[in-house]
Scaffold this motif. Structure first.
Motif, PDB file in Angstrom:
ATOM      1  N   SER A 132       0.965  -0.981  -0.209  1.00 44.59           N
ATOM      2  CA  SER A 132       0.467   0.173   0.092  1.00 44.59           C
ATOM      3  C   SER A 132       1.068   1.279   0.456  1.00 44.59           C
ATOM      4  N   LYS A 133       1.737   0.851   0.185  1.00 49.66           N
ATOM      5  CA  LYS A 133       3.344   2.219   0.556  1.00 49.66           C
ATOM      6  C   LYS A 133       2.696   3.346   1.688  1.00 49.66           C
ATOM      7  N   LYS A 134       2.034   2.977   2.578  1.00 52.77           N
ATOM      8  CA  LYS A 134       2.065   3.194   3.517  1.00 52.77           C
ATOM      9  C   LYS A 134       1.958   2.801   4.803  1.00 52.77           C
ATOM     10  N   GLY A 135       2.180   3.494   5.846  1.00 52.29           N
ATOM     11  CA  GLY A 135       2.670   2.734   7.108  1.00 52.29           C
ATOM     12  C   GLY A 135       4.003   3.571   8.140  1.00 52.29           C
ATOM     13  N   MET A 136       3.375   3.388   9.606  1.00 49.52           N
ATOM     14  CA  MET A 136       3.855   3.721  10.892  1.00 49.52           C
ATOM     15  C   MET A 136       4.743   2.364  11.290  1.00 49.52           C
ATOM     16  N   GLY A 164      21.368   0.803  13.742  1.00 44.90           N
ATOM     17  CA  GLY A 164      21.366   1.026  11.875  1.00 44.90           C
ATOM     18  C   GLY A 164      20.413   0.282  11.230  1.00 44.90           C
ATOM     19  N   MET A 165      19.759  -0.840  11.522  1.00 47.46           N
ATOM     20  CA  MET A 165      18.733  -1.739  10.658  1.00 47.46           C
ATOM     21  C   MET A 165      17.690  -0.707  10.313  1.00 47.46           C
ATOM     22  N   VAL A 166      17.484  -0.008  11.529  1.00 51.15           N
ATOM     23  CA  VAL A 166      16.331   1.338  10.910  1.00 51.15           C
ATOM     24  C   VAL A 166      16.427   1.631   9.591  1.00 51.15           C
ATOM     25  N   LYS A 167      17.886   2.571  10.174  1.00 53.60           N
ATOM     26  CA  LYS A 167      18.047   3.266   9.075  1.00 53.60           C
ATOM     27  C   LYS A 167      18.112   2.857   8.206  1.00 53.60           C
ATOM     28  N   SER A 168      18.793   1.860   7.748  1.00 52.04           N
ATOM     29  CA  SER A 168      19.171   1.083   6.483  1.00 52.04           C
ATOM     30  C   SER A 168      17.349   0.792   6.087  1.00 52.04           C
ATOM     31  N   LEU A 169      16.478   0.201   6.531  1.00 54.88           N
ATOM     32  CA  LEU A 169      15.482   0.489   6.456  1.00 54.88           C
ATOM     33  C   LEU A 169      14.908   1.309   5.272  1.00 54.88           C
ATOM     34  N   LEU A 180       9.243   5.615   9.987  1.00 56.87           N
ATOM     35  CA  LEU A 180      10.299   4.789  10.304  1.00 56.87           C
ATOM     36  C   LEU A 180      10.800   5.676  11.364  1.00 56.87           C
ATOM     37  N   SER A 181      10.167   5.329  12.628  1.00 56.16           N
ATOM     38  CA  SER A 181      10.842   6.163  14.116  1.00 56.16           C
ATOM     39  C   SER A 181      11.423   5.674  14.813  1.00 56.16           C
TER      40      SER A 181
END
Length: 240
Positions: A132-136, A164-169, A180-181
């Motif tokens: 859907s190309k959306k979410g949090m 690091g994983m979150v920032k790469s994602l 992503l927060s």
């Protein structure tokens, strides 16, 4: 305004039996969010569900270190709703020991829960968001996911890895509206400290309620913006 932004939003809180997860559950449910919760302890999970009037079919016992357990819950939830609007990963375990005293089994356990667990959860719930190309997605690396502290080598390794994983994602998803927060909390008076052999003054720590409120605040951001990072620490030991 908060009620309007969260009304009927499908929110999954992983680790809802912990202090932060339980408080976030209460605040999001009170803002009319459609809340799903998971936890390892079935009895604690039932108490959180009862206190917040969450239907039984939206309550799941889940072990974040077990790929089959995570995928089973994801499949069950996705059979009810097309996707989760907001994923809150509040599952985690604390561990502070001097480097030479760290046991390999404990090091593995911390990495399995704090890092690999987050990986499994995001991997299971991300596909419908990508479609859907959306979410949090909200993760809680904590202050020790970006600033060092003595006796925190094992714990910081797991949280730096998560950071690091979150920032790469985030780089992979930047052509979508998936937000992503990272929430960096320091010194929360929670069960984290129950088994920690270290002299601390928990009376001066952030309360679990305040930490839960930070999660709630991040959840209610309009789609036009995102809180990429938030740092909250007790004033008496601010480090970053």
């Amino acid at each position: 305004m908060a009620v309007e932004l969260l009304a009927n939003k499908k929110v999954l809180i992983v680790g809802a039996t912990g202090g932060i997860g339980a408080e976030a559950t209460k605040m999001i449910k009170n803002s009319q969010g459609n809340v799903f919760i998971t936890g390892r302890d079935q009895e604690k999970l039932k108490k959180v569900a009862k206190a917040n009037k969450i239907p039984d079919d939206q309550v799941f016992t889940m072990e974040v270190t077990d790929p089959e357990s995570v995928q089973k819950v994801a499949d069950q939830i996705h059979s009810k709703v097309s996707q989760i609007d907001i994923l809150v990963n509040a599952a985690g375990v604390g561990y502070l020991k001097k480097f030479e005293q760290i046991e390999y089994e404990q090091m593995s356990r911390v990495i399995d829960i704090n890092l690999k667990g987050a990986f499994l959860v995001m991997q299971a719930f991300l596909p419908p968001m990508k479609e859907s190309k959306k979410g949090m997605i909200i993760n809680i690396p904590g202050v020790l996911g970006r600033a060092p502290m003595a006796a925190a080598a094992a714990y910081a390794a797991s949280k730096y890895g998560l950071n690091g994983m979150v920032k790469s994602l985030r780089e992979e998803l930047k052509r979508t509206e998936i937000r992503l927060s990272n929430l960096y909390l320091g010194g929360v008076d929670s069960e984290f400290w129950d088994d920690i052999d270290m002299p601390v003054n928990r009376d001066k720590f952030i309360t679990a309620q305040e930490a839960g409120r930070a999660v709630w605040f991040m959840c209610q951001q309009p789609t036009s913006g995102v809180v990429s990072e938030m740092v909250i620490q007790p004033f008496n030991h601010q480090v970053i």
